[in-house]
Design a protein around this motif. Structure first.
Motif, mmCIF file in Angstrom:
data_model
loop_
_atom_site.group_PDB
_atom_site.id
_atom_site.type_symbol
_atom_site.label_atom_id
_atom_site.label_comp_id
_atom_site.label_asym_id
_atom_site.label_seq_id
_atom_site.Cartn_x
_atom_site.Cartn_y
_atom_site.Cartn_z
ATOM 1 N N ASP A 239 0.845 -1.209 0.000
ATOM 2 C CA ASP A 239 0.000 0.000 0.000
ATOM 3 C C ASP A 239 0.872 1.248 0.000
ATOM 4 O OD1 ASP A 239 -2.364 -1.314 -0.044
ATOM 5 O OD2 ASP A 239 -2.986 -0.772 1.980
ATOM 6 N N PRO A 240 0.322 2.373 -0.497
ATOM 7 C CA PRO A 240 1.056 3.636 -0.340
ATOM 8 C C PRO A 240 1.143 4.006 1.134
ATOM 9 C CG PRO A 240 -1.168 4.025 -1.186
ATOM 10 C CD PRO A 240 -0.968 2.540 -1.189
ATOM 11 N N MET A 241 2.240 4.600 1.530
ATOM 12 C CA MET A 241 2.432 4.998 2.911
ATOM 13 C C MET A 241 1.760 6.345 3.150
ATOM 14 S SD MET A 241 6.296 3.600 3.372
ATOM 15 C CE MET A 241 6.912 4.686 2.120
ATOM 16 N N LYS A 242 1.497 6.634 4.410
ATOM 17 C CA LYS A 242 0.766 7.859 4.747
ATOM 18 C C LYS A 242 1.703 8.930 5.297
ATOM 19 C CE LYS A 242 -3.471 5.337 5.325
ATOM 20 N NZ LYS A 242 -4.279 4.496 6.211
ATOM 21 N N ALA A 243 1.299 10.176 5.117
ATOM 22 C CA ALA A 243 2.123 11.288 5.600
ATOM 23 C C ALA A 243 1.273 12.540 5.723
ATOM 24 C CB ALA A 243 3.281 11.558 4.635
ATOM 25 N N SER A 244 1.694 13.407 6.608
ATOM 26 C CA SER A 244 1.142 14.759 6.623
ATOM 27 C C SER A 244 1.699 15.499 5.424
ATOM 28 C CB SER A 244 1.541 15.507 7.889
ATOM 29 O OG SER A 244 0.964 14.897 9.010
ATOM 30 N N VAL A 245 0.837 16.255 4.790
ATOM 31 C CA VAL A 245 1.178 16.904 3.534
ATOM 32 C C VAL A 245 0.656 18.336 3.545
ATOM 33 C CG1 VAL A 245 0.280 16.926 1.169
ATOM 34 C CG2 VAL A 245 1.415 14.871 2.046
ATOM 35 N N VAL A 246 1.398 19.228 2.912
ATOM 36 C CA VAL A 246 0.860 20.535 2.544
ATOM 37 C C VAL A 246 0.690 20.516 1.031
ATOM 38 C CG1 VAL A 246 1.214 23.031 2.483
ATOM 39 C CG2 VAL A 246 2.082 21.688 4.415
ATOM 40 N N GLY A 247 -0.512 20.807 0.562
ATOM 41 C CA GLY A 247 -0.741 20.679 -0.871
ATOM 42 C C GLY A 247 -1.677 21.738 -1.403
ATOM 43 N N GLU A 248 -1.841 21.660 -2.712
ATOM 44 C CA GLU A 248 -2.704 22.617 -3.406
ATOM 45 C C GLU A 248 -3.901 21.847 -3.985
ATOM 46 O OE1 GLU A 248 -0.807 24.364 -6.768
ATOM 47 O OE2 GLU A 248 -2.478 25.711 -7.204
ATOM 48 N N PHE B 237 -13.856 23.874 -0.753
ATOM 49 C CA PHE B 237 -12.544 24.181 -1.342
ATOM 50 C C PHE B 237 -12.676 24.445 -2.831
ATOM 51 C CE2 PHE B 237 -11.348 21.532 2.360
ATOM 52 C CZ PHE B 237 -10.536 22.448 3.003
ATOM 53 N N GLU B 238 -11.739 25.247 -3.339
ATOM 54 C CA GLU B 238 -11.678 25.446 -4.784
ATOM 55 C C GLU B 238 -10.221 25.344 -5.228
ATOM 56 O OE1 GLU B 238 -11.806 30.294 -5.140
ATOM 57 O OE2 GLU B 238 -13.697 29.172 -4.901
ATOM 58 N N PRO B 239 -10.029 25.113 -6.522
ATOM 59 C CA PRO B 239 -8.664 24.969 -7.026
ATOM 60 C C PRO B 239 -7.791 26.160 -6.615
ATOM 61 C CG PRO B 239 -10.194 24.269 -8.722
ATOM 62 C CD PRO B 239 -11.031 24.825 -7.595
ATOM 63 N N GLY B 240 -6.573 25.872 -6.221
ATOM 64 C CA GLY B 240 -5.658 26.905 -5.767
ATOM 65 C C GLY B 240 -5.580 27.028 -4.257
ATOM 66 N N ASP B 241 -6.584 26.486 -3.545
ATOM 67 C CA ASP B 241 -6.532 26.541 -2.076
ATOM 68 C C ASP B 241 -5.349 25.717 -1.562
ATOM 69 O OD1 ASP B 241 -8.752 28.115 -1.937
ATOM 70 O OD2 ASP B 241 -10.129 26.509 -1.296
ATOM 71 N N ILE B 242 -4.705 26.224 -0.518
ATOM 72 C CA ILE B 242 -3.621 25.479 0.131
ATOM 73 C C ILE B 242 -4.197 24.785 1.362
ATOM 74 C CG2 ILE B 242 -1.337 25.604 1.194
ATOM 75 C CD1 ILE B 242 -1.385 26.251 -1.798
ATOM 76 N N VAL B 243 -3.954 23.484 1.442
ATOM 77 C CA VAL B 243 -4.542 22.685 2.516
ATOM 78 C C VAL B 243 -3.467 21.805 3.148
ATOM 79 C CG1 VAL B 243 -6.847 22.619 1.470
ATOM 80 C CG2 VAL B 243 -5.155 20.857 0.866
ATOM 81 N N THR B 244 -3.790 21.287 4.329
ATOM 82 C CA THR B 244 -2.931 20.287 4.966
ATOM 83 C C THR B 244 -3.812 19.173 5.486
ATOM 84 O OG1 THR B 244 -1.192 19.904 6.600
ATOM 85 C CG2 THR B 244 -2.930 21.425 7.222
ATOM 86 N N GLY B 245 -3.225 17.995 5.560
ATOM 87 C CA GLY B 245 -3.980 16.847 6.048
ATOM 88 C C GLY B 245 -3.120 15.602 6.005
ATOM 89 N N ASP B 246 -3.690 14.531 6.523
ATOM 90 C CA ASP B 246 -2.976 13.248 6.501
ATOM 91 C C ASP B 246 -3.286 12.540 5.202
ATOM 92 O OD1 ASP B 246 -1.738 13.551 8.979
ATOM 93 O OD2 ASP B 246 -3.570 12.961 10.012
ATOM 94 N N LEU B 247 -2.372 12.631 4.272
ATOM 95 C CA LEU B 247 -2.570 12.056 2.947
ATOM 96 C C LEU B 247 -1.562 10.927 2.728
ATOM 97 C CD1 LEU B 247 -3.295 15.380 1.013
ATOM 98 C CD2 LEU B 247 -4.912 13.733 1.937
ATOM 99 N N LEU B 248 -0.927 10.938 1.591
ATOM 100 C CA LEU B 248 -0.046 9.825 1.228
ATOM 101 C C LEU B 248 1.355 10.317 0.878
ATOM 102 C CD1 LEU B 248 -2.426 7.873 -1.200
ATOM 103 C CD2 LEU B 248 -2.119 7.526 1.257
ATOM 104 N N TRP B 249 2.294 9.380 0.916
ATOM 105 C CA TRP B 249 3.577 9.615 0.257
ATOM 106 C C TRP B 249 3.274 9.533 -1.244
ATOM 107 C CZ3 TRP B 249 8.892 7.773 2.284
ATOM 108 C CH2 TRP B 249 8.957 7.820 3.685
ATOM 109 N N ALA B 250 2.772 10.642 -1.810
ATOM 110 C CA ALA B 250 2.330 10.607 -3.208
ATOM 111 C C ALA B 250 2.375 12.017 -3.782
ATOM 112 C CB ALA B 250 0.906 10.058 -3.299
ATOM 113 N N GLU B 251 2.518 12.097 -5.075
ATOM 114 C CA GLU B 251 2.529 13.413 -5.724
ATOM 115 C C GLU B 251 1.123 14.009 -5.788
ATOM 116 O OE1 GLU B 251 6.223 13.320 -8.802
ATOM 117 O OE2 GLU B 251 4.573 11.932 -9.247
ATOM 118 N N HIS B 252 0.144 13.152 -5.886
ATOM 119 C CA HIS B 252 -1.251 13.592 -5.860
ATOM 120 C C HIS B 252 -2.042 12.598 -5.022
ATOM 121 C CE1 HIS B 252 0.419 15.126 -9.652
ATOM 122 N NE2 HIS B 252 -0.420 16.150 -9.520
#
Lengths: 338, 338
Positions: A68-77, A86-101
């Motif tokens: 499985d993909p591993m999990k990580a805290s991320v800052v993303g767009e 939310f709308e495109p361009g918003d900057i968010v943080t959350g527990d997502l993945l070790w992933a580009e998207h």
């Protein structure tokens, strides 16, 4: 269909993790369903607690599954949104993945306020590590003027905040770190009263005793092992120990052994308390508000150690166990599009 | 001049204490000065903490000097008084000597109220051990209905009170003891939900887990060592550990080693707190009043293991480390004269 890359857990480490435990996999970029958003990762966090999730054992954190993909805290767009919040361009943080998207439920993301600081800090001094330092110190260590506060891994993301907050409470602050550069940062820049390079110090017990001539009133323990043994020897009456992490032990393959020291707690009437920052969800905002205030006042410095490139995320993680990072260890994954 | 006998510390023990460490010496019976009284010892207490005072090392208790009489809690009769507050025939308790007679400052003695129970209980269930159990349990373990409370040395002077008080709070109670007779007393007479004979149990970890199917919410630790290791494995989230004694370690000649378990505290967010009953001086009377009430209501049983004869005091003390005593270990030293 567009593609994206993610790091998957290839195998469980035995002892120290290696590159073999990670596999970089190209997959279809996911699409958000109703109430979901597609997030492009800008910064990914790597943290010591992740070592526990690579293990197939009961822990406070659910273990990750191999493959499985591993999990990580991320800052993303936010690139695409199927949620009203939310709308495109918003900057968010959350527990997502070790992933580009990655796709996330909008309810599980927090909006990042760029007025508080650079957006990368949302997974650092103004994120989980900062809040960990804030409440662990305030709630358990309870420093006061005249106290000596000791912090291990003092140059790390959590420890460096702990030490500075303890100073703001009027305490004398001493810490350990794993290089002369870190010791210099702590004592010269952050104003620690003393700092010990545990890697080059032959007599750790003696060094801790010498650096704390009035004993130790509070200990913020990120490390465990021999540093903790040495600190416990200097605990004062009615001292407080916050157990935040035990990174010195996470890669042990056998049950680690050490001197039995509970008698110390009777003699000192000390309190030792484990904690998880997840128990402070309802006081998260209070901590962020104060931390931001201290940064803006110039009372709280922070450093980030940014590894460039998603392909280097395992290196960033492995470096945590080598003590390579000064401050928060981050991976710069992508650039903003909006 | 009248004579009296006292036990002096002949030498410091290395490892387990032996008879060679004690010397019975006949000395002149002391005479009280102004404000002092002469006390005849009726009952003398022997307690595990005394092992620490035989050691020449920093501890919460001042070490005894070789060649000096050793100290003990005593229940005695006032034979002569140069103080207004006591007269011959009064029954008192205080920290006196391993001696048939001793002089004490009247301010350092407490009058024993025979209406509360047999006078011997003033150094047992209605004395230091009872108060230790009462405040250690109440203040740190904080048992509630539905909790599982674990107590080690459960058949001892402190542990047996802890277990019964925990039951009165509505908790499920499990303990360890060192003989089948003790286990039977705990489960048959005192109503413990389960008890483990740690000396005959091959798989202590398994036995503790089996006896505590819902985990452990509070642990009153009198013993330390492997029993404590096994108990920590079963600690629940937000559990409380009161560290009262570590008798399993007191006779170690090398620093005792054991598995490092602080990571458990993070996972469980447990609190481990050492305490000394001397910190509860201002709440001593509250504890005695409640303990006496529970005894009179039939809610609190106690046993005393009385060794007859002052010459046998070292045997009574050494027996503590063999786990020989059920309940409070006492020495009957003399008879009342008035």
């Amino acid at each position: 269909m567009a593609a994206t890359r993610q790091w998957q857990l290839a195998s469980r480490p035995v002892g120290e993790p290696t590159h073999d435990n990670f596999e970089l996999v190209t997959v279809d970029r996911p699409e958000p369903g109703p109430g979901e958003v597609l997030v492009k990762t800008l910064y990914q966090s790597v943290d010591p607690y992740m070592r526990g999730r690579m293990r197939d054992a009961e822990s406070y954190a659910e273990p990750w599954d191999v493959g499985d993909p591993m999990k990580a805290s991320v800052v993303g767009e936010v690139l695409e949104s199927e949620a009203e919040t939310f709308e495109p361009g918003d900057i968010v943080t959350g527990d997502l993945l070790w992933a580009e998207h990655a796709v996330a439920d909008a309810d599980e993301l927090q909006r990042v306020d760029p007025d508080l600081g650079p957006i990368s800090t949302a997974v650092g001094v103004l994120g989980m590590p900062g809040v960990t330092a804030y409440w662990g110190l305030r709630d358990i260590c309870d420093p006061a003027p005249g106290d000596t506060v000791f912090v291990s891994a003092a140059a790390g993301a959590v420890g460096s905040v702990v030490g500075q907050l303890a100073q703001l409470s009027g305490a004398r602050v001493v810490g350990t770190a794993g290089s002369d550069a870190k010791v210099e940062w702590l004592t010269e820049d952050l104003g620690f009263d003393a700092a010990i390079n545990y890697k080059t110090e032959d007599d750790l017990y003696g060094a801790v005793a010498e650096a704390c001539p009035n004993g130790i009133d509070a200990y913020f323990d990120n490390v465990g092992g021999e540093i903790t043994d040495a600190v416990w020897m200097q605990l004062n009456e009615f001292s407080r120990v916050a157990v935040c992490g035990q990174i010195a032990l996470y890669n042990e393959t056998e049950v680690p052994m050490g001197p039995r020291k509970l008698t110390t707690l009777i003699e000192t009437r000390a309190t030792v308390e484990g904690f998880l920052v997840s128990d402070y969800q309802n006081r998260w905002g209070d901590a962020l508000r104060r931390l931001s205030q201290f940064i803006q006042q110039g009372d709280l410095e922070y450093r980030e150690n940014v590894v460039e490139g998603f392909e280097n995320a395992p290196d960033a993680f492995l470096g945590l166990f080598e003590g390579e990072n000064i401050g928060k260890q981050l991976v710069k994954v992508g650039e903003r599009e909006h």
